[in-house]
Design a protein around this motif. Sequence first.
Motif, short mmCIF file in Angstrom:
data_model
loop_
_atom_site.label_atom_id
_atom_site.label_comp_id
_atom_site.label_asym_id
_atom_site.label_seq_id
_atom_site.Cartn_x
_atom_site.Cartn_y
_atom_site.Cartn_z
N GLU A 288 0.91 -1.08 -0.06
CA GLU A 288 0.16 -0.03 0.08
C GLU A 288 0.77 1.19 0.06
O GLU A 288 2.24 1.11 0.17
N GLY A 289 -0.09 2.29 -0.26
CA GLY A 289 0.79 3.65 -0.38
C GLY A 289 1.09 4.28 -1.82
O GLY A 289 0.78 3.31 -2.76
N LYS A 290 1.80 5.19 -1.89
CA LYS A 290 1.94 5.70 -3.23
C LYS A 290 3.00 4.80 -3.94
O LYS A 290 2.86 4.69 -5.15
N ARG B 1 5.43 0.22 -8.81
CA ARG B 1 4.51 1.04 -9.17
C ARG B 1 4.38 2.02 -8.23
O ARG B 1 4.75 2.19 -7.06
N TYR B 2 4.57 3.29 -8.91
CA TYR B 2 4.35 4.54 -8.32
C TYR B 2 3.12 5.53 -8.63
O TYR B 2 3.26 5.78 -9.97
N ASP B 3 2.29 5.81 -7.84
CA ASP B 3 1.12 6.43 -8.13
C ASP B 3 1.63 8.04 -7.78
O ASP B 3 1.62 8.55 -6.81
N TRP B 4 1.97 8.80 -8.92
CA TRP B 4 2.10 10.40 -8.74
C TRP B 4 0.63 11.02 -7.99
O TRP B 4 1.15 11.88 -7.30
N ASN B 5 -0.13 10.86 -8.64
CA ASN B 5 -1.38 11.27 -8.20
C ASN B 5 -2.40 10.41 -8.62
O ASN B 5 -2.34 9.19 -9.01
#
Length: 838
Positions: A676-678, A718-722
Amino acid sequence: MLLFFTGISSVKAQTKTVLDQELTVNIPAGALIQVLNLLESKAKCSFAYDPDQLKHKRSQAFHFSRNTLSGILEYVLFGSGLGFKLVGNDIVITPIKPKVWTIRGHVRDESNGEELIGATVHIPELGVGINTNQYGFYAISIPEGQYQLLISNTGYQTKSESTFLNTDIELEIEIRPKTNRLEEVEIKQSAIAPNPILLNEQNFGVRQLNNTSYYAGETDVVKRLQMQNGIKSMSEGSSGLFVRGGNTDQNLIMLDEAIVYNPSHLYGLISVFNPDVVNNVQVYRDYMPANFGGRLSSVVVNRMAEGSSKEYHLSGGLSLMSARLAAEGPIVKEKGSFIVAFRRSLLDVFPNKFKLFSPNSVYFDINAKANYKLNKNNSVFYSVYMGEDRLLSENSYTNNWGNLTSTLRWNHIFNSKIFQNVSLIYSNYNNLLDLNADTLSQKTQWITRVRDLTLKADYTYYHSPENQIKFGVSTIYHQFNPGEIQKSPMDELNIPRDKSVEAAAYYSQQITLNRSFELNYGLRLSLFKNTQERNNVFDPQGNRINANEVKVFINPEPRLNLSYLPNASMRIFLTYNRNYQYLQLVQNSTLAFSSLEPWIPASKHIKPQHSDYFSLGYRYSPANYIFSVNAYYKRLNHQLELTDHAQIIKNPGVRNQLRAGRSNAYGLEAEVSKTEGKFSGTLAYSYSRVFRRIDDINFGSEFVANYDIPHELKITARYDWNKHLSFQGFFIYSTGRPLTLPVGYYQHDGLNVPIFEERNTSRFPDFSRLDLSAQYQFQHRFFGKRKVFSTISVGTYNLYNRKNALYYHLNSSSFETKKSSIEYGFGFYPWIAYSFKI
């Protein structure tokens, strides 16, 4: 009359007991044992009880005036969980067995009404819970009272429901998807994941599958599975799954319960599973539940989406590989729905680098499903899949193959604790291959086929949250056509056909022994009867006659999983599986790219495969992380391989060129994940070995299997920028797979005939690849009314242009000076893809 009434009075007097006497008494607040001592002295009676059960119980202060002793005890014991009864001259105080009621229903997606598989229904007050089954159904039996239910699932917001339980109730629950789509792969143990046994299975929802793109921007179920630790592929573009020492044909792959014998398009570049109609994918590669059988290594269960029961939608996508379109909506709102999807390749539209087939090659597939809720206890479902490949080689020869599956299901809820699913299933896999000829008039076609008709019934008995029982029966009627020349009146070159019945009955139970131990065990009893045709059999007068060979096998298949939980975030587990497999895929040793897959069953001369699998695992899940280590050992018996230089096509005696032996596989898998997390991702390493010893092959000496890949490292990130933009990456490094190289050549009839080294002595170069991609999600209005949810994906496949070997090419022509060469994979390839939903 006087004697009559006197007798009645006498009888009434005799029925009075010590509980009926009236007392006036003041009871102070205090320990319950002291209150009983006071009542004992006042009523001149005797109480019997277990002091350990009462030592922590207390009573409030009461004043009673001319109340019966039974009425006084009801007040004093109210809320204590204790009751009383008169046994002889003693009043016995015992715990009250609470009334137990059942909550049952389905957990669904709030946005479209889709049933959710593996969702958790948890009751914090009792510390118990349950997961929905593969049809989205749950049932949990608990004592009467007021409770709060917490309902959760990967990628969905946790929902709270309050209910007072004083009767059996039906509770249909809908939960809302999370707006931020986080990368999670496995159900992890937490305060709302009450069933650690189910961690033996991996669940992939549609969001997890759509978060990763493969070659040319395709979203692919099988390629997503190949990114998991312990699941290997042979090379780029392959849809084969090699799981913990097992061969590719030792995986049970199902689409809506129908067996899929060839799950690939384009020789494995794409799988047959359209991402627009995937609801959930479950993978069992450790403990295999008793309701699954017929394979040795793993089970992959692909459940098709059912379509929105609330509103109509249109979805689809476009990539450099394919175009797809799907429509869904309600048949009757909230009672029934449908979904229809179509997909076609675009190799003949966009330029590509493929060397395995002509650019004019195409594939297509169609999925359709409908369901209807007859009433609250009965629902029916019908799904169908049809897919076909039409592949052309550079010299215009064709290889066409396809799958057709159809499933009719009936779900019935007998009562609050028993759930039934009955399925009637049809499956047909066929393959047509042109054989080489100098002219089209001389061209012949070689066909292979497997047809199945299955009837099965599965039952789940929800005894309590700590005790679930599953049982059922199944029967499959197989028709095998291992290979024959199509439309030929003669059968001299055909491989004899088979007809088989594969039946099974199973029982399994999942039990919580105490707060630290959980047990899951089962027994499957399988029966296989094969009838094999005999070709070219004649009577003394020279007339052809029908002759068959019949063989019956009956085998027990026990399974066991024991888990020890030192605390809420740690688990140690031990697994044993005994599996039998009655079907065998005949392949040569090169694992070249080909869809030619003749299946043959166990028979009078071919024993069924069986395996004994042992594993020991450790899992630790603090906060948002998961650490796991798993060691396994698998012994496989009656493993088949073709003898050297054996051919399959036009070889009616191919069964006589199969040799049986055994395999030993062992390995260690280690993994750490942030869920979980960005930022989320997984670092996974596996060490595994597979050795074989087959009679008459490699001079009887042990050799490594074709799929022996000792070292493999996989990294997903995986990185969720926004909420709109995200980035993904995947890296793999593995040992090169084995192969057998020629050590020399001799000429025969103008051809170079290779002289090979010992089996699988050499290896291809080590394999590595890095893929990077980005997704941008946005929405806009469609003609001012409906919203369109769009996703644009861009990426690069094989970023640093690694030359990975596909296969080894032998040249039989004596006019070519170069007798052998290695063919390489696709190299660096940028791509762009678009998908939408209206």
